[in-house]
Design a protein around this motif. Sequence first.
Motif, short mmCIF file in Angstrom:
data_model
loop_
_atom_site.label_atom_id
_atom_site.label_comp_id
_atom_site.label_asym_id
_atom_site.label_seq_id
_atom_site.Cartn_x
_atom_site.Cartn_y
_atom_site.Cartn_z
N LEU A 115 0.83 -1.20 0.00
CA LEU A 115 0.00 0.00 0.00
C LEU A 115 0.87 1.26 0.00
O LEU A 115 2.00 1.24 0.49
CB LEU A 115 -0.91 0.01 1.23
CG LEU A 115 -2.04 -1.04 1.24
CD1 LEU A 115 -2.74 -1.02 2.59
CD2 LEU A 115 -3.04 -0.77 0.11
N THR A 134 -12.53 9.99 0.34
CA THR A 134 -13.71 9.14 0.14
C THR A 134 -14.99 9.86 0.54
O THR A 134 -16.05 9.24 0.59
CB THR A 134 -13.59 7.85 0.96
OG1 THR A 134 -13.57 8.17 2.35
CG2 THR A 134 -12.32 7.07 0.62
N ALA A 183 -12.12 3.93 -3.05
CA ALA A 183 -11.76 3.06 -1.93
C ALA A 183 -10.58 3.63 -1.16
O ALA A 183 -9.78 4.40 -1.69
CB ALA A 183 -11.43 1.67 -2.44
N ARG A 203 -7.30 0.02 -0.33
CA ARG A 203 -7.71 -1.23 -0.98
C ARG A 203 -6.70 -1.51 -2.09
O ARG A 203 -6.63 -0.78 -3.08
CB ARG A 203 -9.11 -1.08 -1.56
CG ARG A 203 -9.66 -2.36 -2.21
CD ARG A 203 -11.10 -2.15 -2.66
NE ARG A 203 -11.69 -3.39 -3.16
CZ ARG A 203 -12.02 -3.60 -4.44
NH1 ARG A 203 -11.83 -2.66 -5.36
NH2 ARG A 203 -12.56 -4.75 -4.81
N GLU A 263 -6.54 -3.45 -4.53
CA GLU A 263 -7.05 -3.58 -5.88
C GLU A 263 -7.12 -2.23 -6.60
O GLU A 263 -7.09 -2.18 -7.84
CB GLU A 263 -8.44 -4.22 -5.88
CG GLU A 263 -8.46 -5.67 -5.46
CD GLU A 263 -8.62 -5.85 -3.97
OE1 GLU A 263 -8.98 -6.96 -3.55
OE2 GLU A 263 -8.37 -4.88 -3.20
N ASN A 264 -7.21 -1.14 -5.83
CA ASN A 264 -7.36 0.19 -6.42
C ASN A 264 -6.13 1.08 -6.28
O ASN A 264 -5.96 2.01 -7.07
CB ASN A 264 -8.57 0.91 -5.82
CG ASN A 264 -9.87 0.20 -6.09
OD1 ASN A 264 -10.54 -0.28 -5.18
ND2 ASN A 264 -10.26 0.10 -7.37
N ARG A 308 -1.89 0.58 -5.15
CA ARG A 308 -0.82 -0.26 -4.63
C ARG A 308 0.48 0.12 -5.33
O ARG A 308 0.48 0.76 -6.38
CB ARG A 308 -1.13 -1.73 -4.88
CG ARG A 308 -1.23 -2.10 -6.35
CD ARG A 308 -1.77 -3.50 -6.55
NE ARG A 308 -1.88 -3.86 -7.97
CZ ARG A 308 -2.91 -3.54 -8.76
NH1 ARG A 308 -3.93 -2.84 -8.27
NH2 ARG A 308 -2.92 -3.91 -10.03
N GLU A 337 -16.54 -3.71 -11.07
CA GLU A 337 -16.72 -4.82 -10.15
C GLU A 337 -17.81 -5.76 -10.66
O GLU A 337 -18.75 -5.33 -11.34
CB GLU A 337 -17.05 -4.29 -8.75
CG GLU A 337 -15.98 -3.38 -8.16
CD GLU A 337 -14.64 -4.07 -7.94
OE1 GLU A 337 -14.59 -5.31 -7.94
OE2 GLU A 337 -13.62 -3.35 -7.78
N TRP A 394 -20.39 0.42 -0.71
CA TRP A 394 -19.69 1.07 -1.82
C TRP A 394 -20.59 2.13 -2.46
O TRP A 394 -20.36 2.54 -3.59
CB TRP A 394 -19.28 0.05 -2.89
CG TRP A 394 -18.14 -0.81 -2.48
CD1 TRP A 394 -17.49 -0.82 -1.27
CD2 TRP A 394 -17.50 -1.80 -3.28
NE1 TRP A 394 -16.49 -1.76 -1.27
CE2 TRP A 394 -16.47 -2.38 -2.50
CE3 TRP A 394 -17.68 -2.25 -4.57
CZ2 TRP A 394 -15.63 -3.37 -2.96
CZ3 TRP A 394 -16.85 -3.25 -5.05
CH2 TRP A 394 -15.84 -3.81 -4.25
N THR A 407 -14.97 0.95 -9.07
CA THR A 407 -14.13 1.36 -7.95
C THR A 407 -12.84 1.98 -8.49
O THR A 407 -12.40 1.68 -9.59
CB THR A 407 -13.78 0.18 -7.03
OG1 THR A 407 -13.04 -0.80 -7.78
CG2 THR A 407 -15.03 -0.46 -6.45
#
Length: 265
Positions: A33, A43, A59, A62, A64-65, A67, A80, A89, A95
């Motif tokens: 992260l 957010t 997000a 997270r 997946e969004n 990194r 998604e 959500w 996302t």
Amino acid sequence: MLSMLLTAALATVDPAPAGHVLAWADEFEADGLPDASKWTYDTHANRTGWYNEEAQYYAAARPENARIEDGVLIIEARRETMDPAPADWGGQAYTSARMVSTAAWDEGFIEARAKLPCGRGTWPAIWMLPRDASDWPAGGEIDIMEHVGHRPGVVHASIHTEAYNHVKGTQSTATIETPDACTAFHRYQVRWTPDEIVFLVDDAPYHRFANDGTGNSATWPFDKPFHLILNIAVGGFWGGAEGIDDAALPQRMEVDYVRVYQPAD
């Protein structure tokens, strides 16, 4: 020891622009992260709906969004597969992430080396808002880079203030053709001084917004600290003007580094 490590790390960075010194940077070297000491996640409008008719849920923390992989920050917009989308959500089927620097600056030379997404419906941005952005557009906005997937390779830079903003159709804006923006990294830059804000790609200036010297915040609110923001929106009145290509998702913006230089004097 810490100062020695910092000095060694900064020694590997390209030379600072003339008259500037490196004041802040994220080279995205550690997988995982993003560094929580340097970045937070915006957010706040997930429940009420994002501005500009955007379709994404942003997000927080997270992977997946957002990194880091192999020395690159990846911000990824996704379609998604859950139907219906989870209530937590905001019911959104898409996302993404909207990252905000914990640090803020009131001038300097700021650059991010990035490769952009090109899927139709994507709307990546590298931009800046003041610490208190609740009074937009009076507080000001500096759009270092915007790109919409239905116009691949066209990079936009814009300024928004109370007098000059897109709601009134008076924003100060320009474009530059960058044909390989989605396949190659480029340096998206702004040179911000008390007298002017200049936008550049790979050190080539293409837009300038001058301080009119009146002292009127409606035309020049750029005398206070601004945070840097990295995000990909999905859809919206501009990004989704020609629809969203679900088959093109996921799409990612890859950021090699972010560097902030301050005047040497």
